[in-house]
Design a protein around this motif. Structure first.
Motif, PDB file in Angstrom:
ATOM      1  N   MET A 259       0.839  -1.188   0.000  1.00 60.28           N
ATOM      2  CA  MET A 259       0.000   0.000   0.000  1.00 60.28           C
ATOM      3  C   MET A 259       0.880   1.246   0.000  1.00 60.28           C
ATOM      4  O   MET A 259       1.817   1.342   0.787  1.00 60.28           O
ATOM      5  CB  MET A 259      -0.922   0.005   1.220  1.00 60.28           C
ATOM      6  N   ARG A 260       0.559   2.206  -0.864  1.00 60.10           N
ATOM      7  CA  ARG A 260       1.357   3.424  -1.002  1.00 60.10           C
ATOM      8  C   ARG A 260       0.599   4.580  -0.353  1.00 60.10           C
ATOM      9  O   ARG A 260      -0.548   4.868  -0.710  1.00 60.10           O
ATOM     10  CB  ARG A 260       1.642   3.695  -2.476  1.00 60.10           C
ATOM     11  N   ILE A 261       1.252   5.246   0.599  1.00 63.64           N
ATOM     12  CA  ILE A 261       0.613   6.305   1.379  1.00 63.64           C
ATOM     13  C   ILE A 261       1.500   7.540   1.401  1.00 63.64           C
ATOM     14  O   ILE A 261       2.731   7.437   1.507  1.00 63.64           O
ATOM     15  CB  ILE A 261       0.318   5.832   2.819  1.00 63.64           C
ATOM     16  N   GLY A 262       0.884   8.711   1.318  1.00 61.46           N
ATOM     17  CA  GLY A 262       1.593   9.978   1.436  1.00 61.46           C
ATOM     18  C   GLY A 262       0.965  10.854   2.496  1.00 61.46           C
ATOM     19  O   GLY A 262      -0.157  10.598   2.955  1.00 61.46           O
ATOM     20  N   ILE A 263       1.683  11.881   2.889  1.00 58.57           N
ATOM     21  CA  ILE A 263       1.181  12.866   3.851  1.00 58.57           C
ATOM     22  C   ILE A 263       1.046  14.193   3.129  1.00 58.57           C
ATOM     23  O   ILE A 263       1.969  14.636   2.441  1.00 58.57           O
ATOM     24  CB  ILE A 263       2.127  13.003   5.058  1.00 58.57           C
ATOM     25  N   MET A 264      -0.116  14.821   3.290  1.00 59.54           N
ATOM     26  CA  MET A 264      -0.355  16.118   2.672  1.00 59.54           C
ATOM     27  C   MET A 264      -0.223  17.202   3.731  1.00 59.54           C
ATOM     28  O   MET A 264      -1.090  17.338   4.593  1.00 59.54           O
ATOM     29  CB  MET A 264      -1.739  16.153   2.004  1.00 59.54           C
ATOM     30  N   SER A 265       0.878  17.905   3.707  1.00 58.45           N
ATOM     31  CA  SER A 265       1.225  19.015   4.588  1.00 58.45           C
ATOM     32  C   SER A 265       1.868  18.532   5.893  1.00 58.45           C
ATOM     33  O   SER A 265       1.435  17.533   6.485  1.00 58.45           O
ATOM     34  CB  SER A 265       0.021  19.902   4.908  1.00 58.45           C
ATOM     35  N   PHE A 266       2.872  19.278   6.317  1.00 59.21           N
ATOM     36  CA  PHE A 266       3.525  19.047   7.598  1.00 59.21           C
ATOM     37  C   PHE A 266       3.207  20.190   8.562  1.00 59.21           C
ATOM     38  O   PHE A 266       3.935  20.427   9.519  1.00 59.21           O
ATOM     39  CB  PHE A 266       5.039  18.926   7.408  1.00 59.21           C
ATOM     40  N   ALA A 267       2.076  20.893   8.322  1.00 57.42           N
ATOM     41  CA  ALA A 267       1.727  22.020   9.175  1.00 57.42           C
ATOM     42  C   ALA A 267       1.411  21.582  10.594  1.00 57.42           C
ATOM     43  O   ALA A 267       1.767  22.256  11.566  1.00 57.42           O
ATOM     44  CB  ALA A 267       0.545  22.789   8.576  1.00 57.42           C
ATOM     45  N   HIS A 268       0.727  20.456  10.737  1.00 59.30           N
ATOM     46  CA  HIS A 268       0.310  19.999  12.068  1.00 59.30           C
ATOM     47  C   HIS A 268       1.439  19.236  12.743  1.00 59.30           C
ATOM     48  O   HIS A 268       2.173  18.473  12.093  1.00 59.30           O
ATOM     49  CB  HIS A 268      -0.928  19.114  11.965  1.00 59.30           C
ATOM     50  N   LEU A 269       1.548  19.420  14.041  1.00 61.97           N
ATOM     51  CA  LEU A 269       2.586  18.748  14.835  1.00 61.97           C
ATOM     52  C   LEU A 269       2.522  17.230  14.697  1.00 61.97           C
ATOM     53  O   LEU A 269       3.551  16.548  14.740  1.00 61.97           O
ATOM     54  CB  LEU A 269       2.448  19.136  16.309  1.00 61.97           C
ATOM     55  N   HIS A 270       1.310  16.698  14.546  1.00 62.00           N
ATOM     56  CA  HIS A 270       1.161  15.246  14.522  1.00 62.00           C
ATOM     57  C   HIS A 270       1.777  14.604  13.284  1.00 62.00           C
ATOM     58  O   HIS A 270       2.020  13.395  13.279  1.00 62.00           O
ATOM     59  CB  HIS A 270      -0.321  14.877  14.620  1.00 62.00           C
ATOM     60  N   ALA A 271       2.031  15.371  12.246  1.00 63.00           N
ATOM     61  CA  ALA A 271       2.639  14.800  11.046  1.00 63.00           C
ATOM     62  C   ALA A 271       3.980  14.160  11.372  1.00 63.00           C
ATOM     63  O   ALA A 271       4.368  13.154  10.758  1.00 63.00           O
ATOM     64  CB  ALA A 271       2.821  15.884   9.982  1.00 63.00           C
ATOM     65  N   GLU A 272       4.682  14.724  12.336  1.00 59.62           N
ATOM     66  CA  GLU A 272       5.999  14.206  12.706  1.00 59.62           C
ATOM     67  C   GLU A 272       5.891  12.797  13.290  1.00 59.62           C
ATOM     68  O   GLU A 272       6.720  11.936  13.026  1.00 59.62           O
ATOM     69  CB  GLU A 272       6.669  15.166  13.684  1.00 59.62           C
ATOM     70  N   SER A 273       4.850  12.585  14.105  1.00 58.51           N
ATOM     71  CA  SER A 273       4.620  11.247  14.653  1.00 58.51           C
ATOM     72  C   SER A 273       4.112  10.305  13.571  1.00 58.51           C
ATOM     73  O   SER A 273       4.542   9.145  13.473  1.00 58.51           O
ATOM     74  CB  SER A 273       3.599  11.314  15.798  1.00 58.51           C
ATOM     75  N   TYR A 274       3.216  10.795  12.733  1.00 57.28           N
ATOM     76  CA  TYR A 274       2.584   9.930  11.740  1.00 57.28           C
ATOM     77  C   TYR A 274       3.587   9.368  10.734  1.00 57.28           C
ATOM     78  O   TYR A 274       3.521   8.197  10.368  1.00 57.28           O
ATOM     79  CB  TYR A 274       1.483  10.688  11.009  1.00 57.28           C
ATOM     80  N   ILE A 275       4.515  10.199  10.262  1.00 58.70           N
ATOM     81  CA  ILE A 275       5.447   9.701   9.258  1.00 58.70           C
ATOM     82  C   ILE A 275       6.374   8.648   9.860  1.00 58.70           C
ATOM     83  O   ILE A 275       6.716   7.658   9.196  1.00 58.70           O
ATOM     84  CB  ILE A 275       6.248  10.856   8.611  1.00 58.70           C
ATOM     85  N   HIS A 276       6.741   8.836  11.112  1.00 60.58           N
ATOM     86  CA  HIS A 276       7.574   7.837  11.795  1.00 60.58           C
ATOM     87  C   HIS A 276       6.810   6.522  11.935  1.00 60.58           C
ATOM     88  O   HIS A 276       7.358   5.433  11.670  1.00 60.58           O
ATOM     89  CB  HIS A 276       7.988   8.362  13.172  1.00 60.58           C
ATOM     90  N   ASN A 277       5.545   6.599  12.343  1.00 63.77           N
ATOM     91  CA  ASN A 277       4.760   5.385  12.550  1.00 63.77           C
ATOM     92  C   ASN A 277       4.420   4.693  11.238  1.00 63.77           C
ATOM     93  O   ASN A 277       4.398   3.462  11.173  1.00 63.77           O
ATOM     94  CB  ASN A 277       3.492   5.718  13.333  1.00 63.77           C
ATOM     95  N   LEU A 278       4.146   5.461  10.202  1.00 65.67           N
ATOM     96  CA  LEU A 278       3.866   4.862   8.898  1.00 65.67           C
ATOM     97  C   LEU A 278       5.025   3.994   8.435  1.00 65.67           C
ATOM     98  O   LEU A 278       4.833   2.904   7.893  1.00 65.67           O
ATOM     99  CB  LEU A 278       3.590   5.951   7.867  1.00 65.67           C
ATOM    100  N   LYS A 279       6.236   4.478   8.631  1.00 68.40           N
ATOM    101  CA  LYS A 279       7.417   3.755   8.169  1.00 68.40           C
ATOM    102  C   LYS A 279       7.627   2.443   8.913  1.00 68.40           C
ATOM    103  O   LYS A 279       8.375   1.577   8.444  1.00 68.40           O
ATOM    104  CB  LYS A 279       8.658   4.645   8.308  1.00 68.40           C
ATOM    105  N   SER A 280       6.979   2.282  10.064  1.00 69.17           N
ATOM    106  CA  SER A 280       7.160   1.064  10.852  1.00 69.17           C
ATOM    107  C   SER A 280       6.156  -0.023  10.491  1.00 69.17           C
ATOM    108  O   SER A 280       6.266  -1.150  11.002  1.00 69.17           O
ATOM    109  CB  SER A 280       7.038   1.388  12.351  1.00 69.17           C
ATOM    110  N   ILE A 281       5.196   0.271   9.632  1.00 68.56           N
ATOM    111  CA  ILE A 281       4.143  -0.695   9.311  1.00 68.56           C
ATOM    112  C   ILE A 281       4.557  -1.536   8.105  1.00 68.56           C
ATOM    113  O   ILE A 281       4.820  -1.002   7.021  1.00 68.56           O
ATOM    114  CB  ILE A 281       2.805   0.020   9.028  1.00 68.56           C
TER     115      ILE A 281
END
Length: 336
Positions: A1-23
């Motif tokens: 599955m291919r997933i992207g993040i749209m915008s890094f404006a929100h603080l949570h993006a930092e956690s999300y990209i780290h967690n996505l890479k672990s799945i």
């Protein structure tokens, strides 16, 4: 599955990209951000491909996207993602107006893509344990709930949080939605009346939005609930914030602290100020895994557009109540 993040404006993006890479089975194709400073920094820090335009990310045909923009920009990005056929996990609050939130649902319905609201606290092990206690009837009939959600002021890290046009409000908009969503989830009932006191006691010389609110809610079942939300934690506080609830029934009471599982760490580098390092579960990761599973199985996600919409309706009603100085009755939500 291919997933992207749209915008890094929100603080949570930092956690999300780290967690996505672990799945396992998820390929993070990168993130899009039209802010060149933010995009360059995040690209280097998280070793991820940066797309300066959102359309460029979507041209890579992701199966799904996580939307972490400023609140007022959610609609634009959801509509872009839906048109590209990408399923959506959207940060909360899902928008700054009910009109825009409804437009987002319509865009996803037209495109046949799923929409999930990012409420990670539903996936916290402590919160889920409390809900199970309540579901088993151990508290009896629940009469009232008290909740607090406090944090450091996020505008120190992301200035847009204190800009009403982009955020929709301050601490009340930021923090009411988390607890309100949990209350709805626990009770299986909707709010029918809201009363709120909203102000800026903590940063009157720094920001023009609210930094605190006291909210009282009446549910259709008759349950009375309160929310104490604020950006009251100083920068020296050992962690960014906390979320707590107390539930009262005719057979017992229950207190839950979602972030109680932590170690107190003292370091010379911190000049006698301790830090609290969490050792419990990771609700962000659990939420993203649930989203990925819903996309993989082509089913409705466990937290829906409706959940985000009802939380937004209550947050907006808080500001209406504070402005009028009286309770605000909520009408029936739209169908669907």
């Amino acid at each position: 599955m291919r997933i992207g993040i749209m915008s890094f404006a929100h603080l949570h993006a930092e956690s999300y990209i780290h967690n996505l890479k672990s799945i396992v089975g998820v390929e993070v194709i990168g993130f899009s951000d039209t802010d060149p400073v933010r995009g360059d920094r995040a690209s280097r820090e998280y070793e991820s491909r940066w797309f300066p335009e959102h359309e460029a990310l979507l041209a890579e045909r992701p199966d799904a996207v996580l939307i972490c923009s400023e609140n007022a920009n959610h609609r634009e990005l959801v509509e872009l993602a839906a048109a590209a056929g990408a399923h959506v996990l959207c940060e909360k609050p899902i928008e700054v107006s009910c009109e825009s939130a409804r437009a987002m649902r319509e865009a996803c319905d037209r495109a046949g893509v799923h929409f999930m609201t990012a409420f990670p606290m539903r996936f916290d092990i402590n919160i889920r344990a409390a809900r199970e206690v309540m579901a088993r009837g151990e508290l009896g009939e629940v009469y009232a709930i008290n909740g607090v959600n406090h944090s450091e002021n996020p505008y120190r890290h992301r200035a847009w949080f204190a800009q009403k046009a982009l955020a929709g409000g301050g601490a009340v908009m930021d923090h009411t939605v988390h607890l309100l969503d949990l209350y709805r989830w626990f009770l299986g009932s909707e709010v029918v009346e809201v009363y709120a006191e909203v102000g800026n006691p903590f940063y009157p010389d720094e920001i023009d939005v609210d930094s605190a609110g006291l909210v009282t809610l009446t549910f259709a079942t008759g349950v009375f609930a309160s929310i104490d939300c604020s950006w009251s934690r100083p920068t020296s506080y050992p962690r960014f914030g906390h979320l707590k609830m107390e539930l009262f029934g005719d057979r017992g009471a229950l207190s839950v602290d979602a972030f109680a599982q932590h170690l107190r760490v003292w370091s010379g580098a911190l000049e006698r100020t301790p830090s609290w390092i969490g050792w419990g579960d990771n609700p962000d990761l659990a939420m993203i895994k649930a989203f990925v599973a819903s996309v993989h199985e082509d089913r409705e996600p466990p937290v829906t557009w409706r959940d985000g919409y009802e939380a937004l309706r209550v947050a907006l009603a808080c500001y209406q109540s504070a402005e009028r100085g009286e309770p605000v009755a909520l009408g029936s939500p739209p169908e669907g």
